[in-house]
Scaffold this active site. Structure first.
Site, PDB file in Angstrom:
ATOM      1  N   HIS A 204       0.880  -1.240  -0.013  1.00 38.22           N
ATOM      2  CA  HIS A 204       0.175   0.191   0.098  1.00 38.22           C
ATOM      3  C   HIS A 204       0.990   1.212  -0.197  1.00 38.22           C
ATOM      4  O   HIS A 204       0.566   2.333  -0.615  1.00 38.22           O
ATOM      5  CB  HIS A 204      -0.768   0.084   1.153  1.00 38.22           C
ATOM      6  CG  HIS A 204      -2.154  -0.501   1.026  1.00 38.22           C
ATOM      7  ND1 HIS A 204      -2.780  -1.564   1.528  1.00 38.22           N
ATOM      8  CD2 HIS A 204      -3.100  -0.042   0.021  1.00 38.22           C
ATOM      9  CE1 HIS A 204      -4.120  -1.762   1.199  1.00 38.22           C
ATOM     10  NE2 HIS A 204      -4.294  -0.945   0.221  1.00 38.22           N
ATOM     11  N   CYS A 501       2.275  -5.718 -17.900  1.00 43.31           N
ATOM     12  CA  CYS A 501       1.398  -4.870 -17.052  1.00 43.31           C
ATOM     13  C   CYS A 501       1.531  -4.912 -15.720  1.00 43.31           C
ATOM     14  O   CYS A 501       0.919  -4.357 -15.160  1.00 43.31           O
ATOM     15  CB  CYS A 501      -0.149  -5.164 -17.760  1.00 43.31           C
ATOM     16  SG  CYS A 501      -0.250  -6.712 -17.332  1.00 43.31           S
TER      17      CYS A 501
HETATM   18  C1  PEP Z   1       0.472  -8.870 -12.201  1.00 40.87           C
HETATM   19  O1  PEP Z   1       0.224  -9.915 -11.637  1.00 40.87           O
HETATM   20  O2  PEP Z   1       1.462  -8.383 -12.546  1.00 40.87           O
HETATM   21  C2  PEP Z   1      -1.061  -8.079 -12.798  1.00 40.87           C
HETATM   22  C3  PEP Z   1      -0.664  -7.064 -13.623  1.00 40.87           C
HETATM   23  O3  PEP Z   1      -2.046  -8.534 -12.034  1.00 40.87           O
HETATM   24  P1  PEP Z   1      -2.584  -8.218 -10.746  1.00 40.87           P
HETATM   25  O4  PEP Z   1      -1.480  -7.313 -10.018  1.00 40.87           O
HETATM   26  O5  PEP Z   1      -3.805  -7.404 -10.946  1.00 40.87           O
HETATM   27  O6  PEP Z   1      -2.650  -9.285 -10.021  1.00 40.87           O
END
Ligand code: PEP
Ligand code: MG
Length: 570
Positions: A204, A501
């Site tokens: 966080h 991502c």
């Molecule tokens: C990840 O796992 O890198 C991702 C983009 O998904 P989340 O953070 O939403 O699990």
């Protein structure tokens, strides 16, 4: 935001200068005296308190309710003055101070004769034990429960409100860890940077620091020895805290960071490397408001629409119409541009009451992401119907990807369902088996998107929410980079795009390394878009490749960072 530089005409008398190293989270360099959160609240000890007389218990409950309500009102007022993640965190904590379960547990104890402050401590412990046993996102809530406990006890016992003192000059906040509500309430006019001894890049503290644009370093070893009042240079690019820095050097570093920030402020996209290669920098969003903010931040599209985040806390599955309306807002914000929507990633750290099995022993390895469709195929079908409807209304052709794909048959079945609706199918690479079979997955889908947050947790076998294991889930782990490189190579062989991502894409230096590994687009928090885009403009693809090779050859994240920096130093 310009960073105030303290007057160094009379530098404080510092001892020997030394440098502490941690994990960089938000770039920028700031110089200032240290402040620390106020001393912890003194909690009452049950054995030192006598039982309440029966006729005093009603009044004691009133005292408790008034104190809890005051704490909740204060936090809610701060939430109203904040935005984005900060506002969410503050209102969640305010909600906890008014939580009926907590109130019931406290009042039960007061009814049995326990004084209010002791009852709060005792009831809070019951919740701490419960959340700790549940693990995952629930375990993260332990910090919130303890924070609310301390605030109510402070109110009941006449101690000052715990948290961050307001300093007289702009200061650097150092702490072991911060309660989410404390981080969310930070005023960047008073706190110009922050470093914590614990925490990872997805904690966080990190997420909110990123939103506030506060230079931030986490997991700094030895931070506990730095005292309030000492002068420090916090470098959010290098991930260092220099105690008692040379004033001249420190001033130049702060000035250089300020110049870099100005460059960043002028960023309007599209992102190109110095030698003109386009690497679209997209945004991770959760709803229409987030998408509009991403447009303003010059994101070139959406690389990850986390659909589950709009429905956390909902008991019932949202209707197809409600979903379609929400998705259409995002498609509209980026009309004519790329939007990648992820189907519900329910489970583990993002439980959804209507989708997630309630009693799994090990939710991170359980029925989460695409696996939810095994139990309830209709949930995925209805979501895809909603996406298709939103696409029809906005005349767009969104890309749609599934989270937590582990096998080729899963990817094939998902791709068929997506194509049947005229949409473009892809899958996330978050599980090592998917990275190993990237070529085979690409036989069925049109693109891949690497979720480095989960891919690191599953590759290193380390809970992404564990502050104690943040060094293992560091996105610079060379083994993780190797899997990223293998996945990108599969994309190159088949002429299909492979993006990143996860949080890795928000680190400007690491973004260059990812490009060097063959990644074709990056997607990160809107607040990180300009930093990543501006950094890419300073490097050539060849330099990125050499940096990637150097990082892959390192044995640990610190060495990988140092190796890449040596090649990419601006
Ligand atoms: C990840 O796992 O890198 C991702 C983009 O998904 P989340 O953070 O939403 O699990
Ligand atoms: Mg993930």
């Amino acid at each position: 935001m310009p960073t105030p530089v303290p007057d160094l005409a009379q530098p404080p008398t510092a001892g020997d200068s030394f440098v502490l190293t941690g994990t960089p989270v938000v770039p920028g360099a700031v110089l200032g005296p240290v402040i620390r959160p106020s001393e912890g609240v003194r909690l009452p000890v049950a054995s030192e308190q006598s039982a309440l007389a029966e006729d005093a218990r009603g009044a004691e409950k009133e005292l408790f309710r008034a104190a809890a309500e005051l704490v909740a009102t204060r936090l809610a007022a701060r939430a109203a003055a904040a935005t984005g993640v900060s506002a969410e965190v503050l209102s969640t904590t305010a909600g906890l101070a008014r939580d009926r379960g907590l109130w019931g547990a406290v009042e039960q104890r007061i009814d049995a004769g326990t004084p209010a402050a002791v009852a709060v401590v005792d009831a809070a412990q019951q919740f701490v034990d419960m959340f700790t046993a549940l693990g995952g996102l629930m375990a993260e809530r332990v910090t919130d429960v303890r924070d609310v406990r301390d605030r109510i006890v402070a109110e009941l016992t006449g101690q000052g409100e715990p948290g961050i003192p307001t300093p007289e000059v702009p200061s650097v906040l150092l702490a072991d860890d911060l309660a989410p509500a404390d981080t969310a309430g930070l005023d960047p006019a008073h706190v110009i940077g922050l470093a914590t001894r614990l925490g990872g890049t997805t904690s966080h503290t990190a997420i909110i620091a990123r939103q506030l644009g506060l230079p931030c370093v986490v997991a700094v070893e030895g931070l506990e020895d730095v005292r309030a009042g000492e002068l420090v240079l916090l470098d959010g690019d290098a991930g260092t805290v220099t105690v008692g820095p040379d004033p001249g050097d420190a001033r130049s570093r702060v000035e250089a960071a300020r110049a870099a920030a100005e460059l960043l402020a002028r960023y309007t996209g599209p992102a190109l490397t110095r030698d003109g290669s386009a690497v679209p920098v997209l945004a991770n969003v959760q709803d229409g408001a987030g998408a509009r903010a991403a447009v303003a931040a010059h994101a070139e599209g959406v690389g990850l629409l986390r659909t589950e985040l709009a429905f956390l806390g909902r008991a019932q599955e949202p209707t197809v119409e409600e979903q379609a309306a929400g998705y259409a807002e995002v498609f509209e914000a980026f009309a004519g541009r790329k939007v990648v929507l992820r189907t519900l990633d329910a489970g583990s750290d993002k439980p959804l009451a209507f989708a997630t099995p309630p009693d799994e022993a090990n939710p991170a390895l359980g029925v989460r992401g695409l696996r939810v469709a095994r139990r309830d195929p209709g949930l995925l079908e209805r979501q895809l119907d909603a996406v298709a409807e939103a696409a029809r209304r906005t005349s767009s052709v969104p890309w749609v990807m599934a989270p937590m794909v582990a096998t080729v048959p899963e990817a094939a079945a998902f791709a068929a369902a997506v194509r049947a609706r005229g949409l473009v199918p892809g899958v996330m690479i978050e599980v090592p088996s998917a990275a190993l079979h990237a070529d085979r997955l690409l036989a069925h889908v049109d693109f891949l998107s690497i979720g480095t947050n989960d891919l690191s947790q599953y590759t290193l076998a380390a809970d992404r929410l564990s502050a104690d294991l943040a060094d293992l889930t560091d996105p610079w782990q060379p083994a993780l980079l190797q899997l990223v490189g293998m996945t990108a190579d599969a994309g190159t062989r088949q002429g299909k795009p492979v993006g990143v991502c996860g949080e890795a894409a928000a680190d400007p230096l690491l973004a260059c390394v990812l490009v060097g590994l063959g990644i074709t687009s990056l997607s990160c928090a809107a607040s990180a878009v300009a930093g990543v885009g501006a950094r890419l403009a300073t490097v050539s693809v060849d330099e990125c490749r050499r940096a990637a090779e150097a990082a892959l050859g390192a044995d640990d994240p610190q060495a990988a960072r140092a190796a890449a920096r040596a090649i990419l130093a601006a």
